[in-house]
Design an enzyme around this catalytic site. Structure first.
Site, short mmCIF file in Angstrom:
data_model
loop_
_atom_site.label_atom_id
_atom_site.label_comp_id
_atom_site.label_asym_id
_atom_site.label_seq_id
_atom_site.Cartn_x
_atom_site.Cartn_y
_atom_site.Cartn_z
N TRP A 185 8.99 -4.59 -7.92
CA TRP A 185 9.44 -3.20 -6.70
C TRP A 185 10.90 -3.13 -7.02
O TRP A 185 11.52 -2.39 -6.38
CB TRP A 185 9.33 -3.91 -5.91
N PHE A 192 14.59 5.21 -7.19
CA PHE A 192 15.05 5.78 -5.81
C PHE A 192 16.03 5.94 -6.03
O PHE A 192 17.21 7.08 -5.39
CB PHE A 192 14.25 5.76 -4.41
N HIS A 337 1.87 3.06 6.92
CA HIS A 337 1.65 1.90 5.54
C HIS A 337 0.96 -0.11 6.17
O HIS A 337 1.63 0.17 6.69
CB HIS A 337 2.68 1.78 5.16
N GLU A 340 -0.77 -3.24 2.73
CA GLU A 340 -0.14 -2.94 0.73
C GLU A 340 -0.16 -4.09 0.62
O GLU A 340 1.30 -4.52 0.15
CB GLU A 340 0.51 -1.90 1.31
N HIS A 365 -2.92 3.13 2.69
CA HIS A 365 -3.72 2.39 1.62
C HIS A 365 -4.55 1.60 1.78
O HIS A 365 -5.18 1.87 1.33
CB HIS A 365 -1.94 0.84 1.02
ZN LIG Z 1 3.46 4.98 -0.07
#
Ligand SMILES: [Zn+2]
Ligand SMILES: [Zn+2]
Lengths: 490, 490
Positions: A185, A192, A337, A340, A365
């Site tokens: 992560w 990004f 989301h 997840e 997800h």
């Molecule tokens: Zn996503």
């Protein structure tokens, strides 16, 4: 001595009862009730034959990490069929910032003039297009023209390769590079930041979006909903544009693309905000989303929160902000989301139920959904589909062998779901075909067939934000292409 | 604008409805409806606190391979509590051939006199106790007295260590040693062959069983059902014993052990045959099982097929043999391994449904059950529990991160299940506590609590082959020990 239960007598099984129960299980799965035409049935049999061969081979790609499996998948005849399939399908869960292949970023964008680069203390890079030397950034080396640097480095191929490594998670030994969810992560968020300066340059922003649509189109995708924070874009002279400019640009690029590709239905936007923001910042974002939706009804479809669920605040923490539209009498579809996570029973694991209670239109997800029988029932009865992104879940280390993906439970129960690719450029997967491959071959197992693919394709239109009339037109268009595909591949 | 479903109105969630739905999910899970006394509630809170700390630590054992996790688990205060817990629980799925710690085999058995050893071409070992030099075996070196060899090798510690490696799958780098299911199953079967000559020696057989019961007893297990093929045992002079002799021995060892440990309820036998045998061999085994059950009603409880499901024949292939008892009007409870596979939708994956149709009393593993909604319903309504063996499933590479074990779905739905350890000596896990740890901390997540442990303990008696009266007595005995444990650990 014979025990009977609901007409099923146990002990010496009656073959016809056994067939009936097996058939019942076949019916329940995704695609289980789809009626296939004679040509479709033949193609389906061919697919199953190919799948058997794939299972018998020395390497079964869905059981491997995608980064290692990719070369095998590319050689798979099933994958080649999936690429050709005029899936008509829509990609409903892709983040705009990782839409386009990193090679395009390196070979096209970083070769443009006025591109400056600097190197951060944590071994990442930053970019800035500017007519003059940009101001120094904290914890960063001085800016240098990329053109100059590339010349200095001598070997441009090696240099470009090192850039690629900064733009994607893709690597040859993922187990060694990413030993834990935390590490992966971390790199994910860093990546990004690395590309941000490139894609936020206004002219690049437009080209990037156009190229992204092209790559989806080439993969036989006909519609996409992109999650984006609508970043602040900038010009060479340092001037910046607002979020509205982004939406305006979406509209323009859509029109331009549609003019050249009339069978493409365009890109729409789900406006997102990072879940590490404060409640008041999220409130502001929700308010913006409501007004954007009024200003740009054709592109702006809804709202979501993004970022690592495990380390972020749960949805319930933002309940005031998220109740705002309803309390104002405004409409703002949500596309949260949720679930997840591998951490069962934690506060964050409550996001699934809360997403549903806030009337989410789809669930991003929903990886943990099978662990939540009540939320699962609610999702099914409300017709709220899961956006299944198998490669993302594997790369971000929620699951290793994709045959074990919890969506296998959902698929066997015929739960509403759509397949998407989340962050294709980060994962080295262009378009949707790789994720369809994993869902069809790995998660669906030998049970899934052409009916499964058909239902998934139809689902992607049914559960999109297109209007009922647009859906009908899209389905008609898709059906035509589908029939052609079936005939051509018998 | 407000959408309501079954009394739940969406949009702006009503906190009391939210609480109600969350409570509903808590109720459904295994142990969710167990009423806890005040002391139990306090201990449960303590356990949850410990679990939170375990989750926050740098290493979360259930997410790691057990071979690497074991030292961390041993240091876990939760594990220490689980060891002390007078679980009263029964171990319902253990294979007799891997019951006892390998150290005992090496340090006790291989040091006995008259022990010969030879080395096979595929780098394994064979043993034979004999007063004279045994006859040569094909693809094996000449037999040599182990005593002589050990003396020759000089360093007995190193030599004994090399023996240990032949007796267990346990190793420091499991990912490197076992890259695939094929490799790990291969080594698994090889290991059974290696120890076979040791444990089939009649005097060892008795001691082995006694030692096995002792190790379970030390882990606070009070009853066990052992799967065994009832191997041919042999004496020093080469004379051999029949399967009946084994059953007779079980009876005697039980009596001897019970005399010294009146709170232990004994070991019973599930007679097994390998699924690579022919239908007529399986038929013969079924016939034997029926007559053994008449001869030894106190120890012999039922029948099962063993071996790698993926590479073996499915249950349906043996349907004639398995229908035999019913057709003869005889009673033979089945305890089938089924669904120990990642291969969804294959013929072998049909074993789950067939096990149920053949009226199995329990299901060994049932790893694939959540992929089979119809079989899952049948199993639940029939009250057929899954024998969950988390460490086995991880070591044999069905799943890597145990938070992803499919039984998490079953636990959240309150499906009937018991926890067992399959082949503890092969996996380096003595008794049941390690598997309870993985089920409680990894699979159950933050949701599982003391009620879960209580239900699992009670289940292990409820779903055993004890008679109703024995069950009642066992439960009363267990309750007393349980209450004492709760008081002592507040
Ligand atoms: Zn996503
Ligand atoms: Zn077993």
């Amino acid at each position: 001595l014979v025990l009977c239960w609901a007409g099923v007598c146990l002990g010496v099984p009656d073959p016809s009862v056994r067939d009936h129960l097996m058939q019942e299980e076949v019916f329940r799965q995704v695609g289980g009730r789809v009626l296939l035409t004679e040509p479709e049935r033949r193609l389906s049999e061919r697919l199953c034959e190919l799948k058997k061969q794939e299972m018998a081979g020395p390497q079964f790609p869905p059981a491997m990490h995608f980064f290692k499996a990719r070369p095998f998948i590319r050689r798979s005849p099933i994958f080649n069929l999936l690429q050709k399939m005029p899936k008509g399908r829509a990609a409903l869960h892709i983040h705009a910032a990782s839409l386009v292949d990193v090679d395009w970023l390196v070979k096209n964008v970083t070769y443009r003039p006025h591109c400056y680069v600097c190197f951060t203390q944590d071994k990442s890079v930053r970019f800035r297009f500017s007519t003059q030397q940009p101001l120094c950034q904290p914890q960063c080396s001085p800016w240098i023209l990329l053109e100059t640097l590339r010349r200095k480095m001598g070997n441009a191929t090696d240099f470009d390769h090192s850039l690629v490594q900064n733009f994607t998670l893709f690597t040859s030994d993922p187990e060694a590079a990413y030993p834990s969810q935390e590490v992966v992560w971390n790199k994910f968020e860093k990546t990004f930041s690395a590309i941000s300066g490139l894609v936020r340059h206004a002219p690049v922003f437009k080209d990037y979006l156009y190229e992204g649509l092209m790559q989806l189109y080439m993969d036989n995708v006909m519609y996409v909903e992109l999650r984006t924070e609508l970043p602040e874009t900038y010009e060479l002279d340092g001037g910046t544009h607002s979020k509205s400019w982004c939406l305006q640009t979406y509209q323009e690029v859509n029109q331009k693309f549609a003019a050249q590709h009339p069978d493409f239905l365009g890109a729409r936007v789900i406006f997102t905000v990072h879940r590490n923001r404060s409640p008041s910042q999220v409130k502001e974002a929700v308010q913006n989303a409501i007004s954007f939706r009024k200003q740009f009804p054709e592109v702006m479809v809804g709202f979501d929160l993004v970022g690592h669920e495990d380390t972020g605040k749960p949805l319930w923490y933002f309940k005031e902000a998220l109740s705002l539209p309803m309390n104002m009498g405004a409409t703002l579809p949500y596309f949260f989301h949720a679930g997840e996570t591998d951490w069962e029973g934690t506060e964050v694991d409550g996001n699934l139920l809360d997403a549903l209670l806030f009337n989410t239109s789809r669930i991003g997800h929903g990886f943990a959904l099978p662990h939540h029988p009540v939320a699962k029932e609610l999702s099914r009865k409300m017709g709220v589909p899961i956006e299944l992104c198998p490669i993302s879940n594997q790369v971000l280390k929620l699951v290793s062998d994709l045959r074990n993906h919890p969506a296998a439970v959902l698929m066997s129960e015929g739960h509403p779901l759509v397949v998407s690719s989340d962050d294709p450029s980060m994962f080295g997967s262009t378009g949707l075909s790789y994720d369809f491959y994993e869902a069809f071959v790995g998660i669906g197992g030998m049970k899934s067939h052409l009916g499964t693919l058909k239902e998934l394709a139809i689902n992607s239109l049914r559960y999109s934000s297109l209007s009922p009339q647009q859906k009908e037109e899209a389905l008609a268009l898709w059906q035509k292409k589908w029939d052609k595909f079936v005939c051509e591949n018998l």
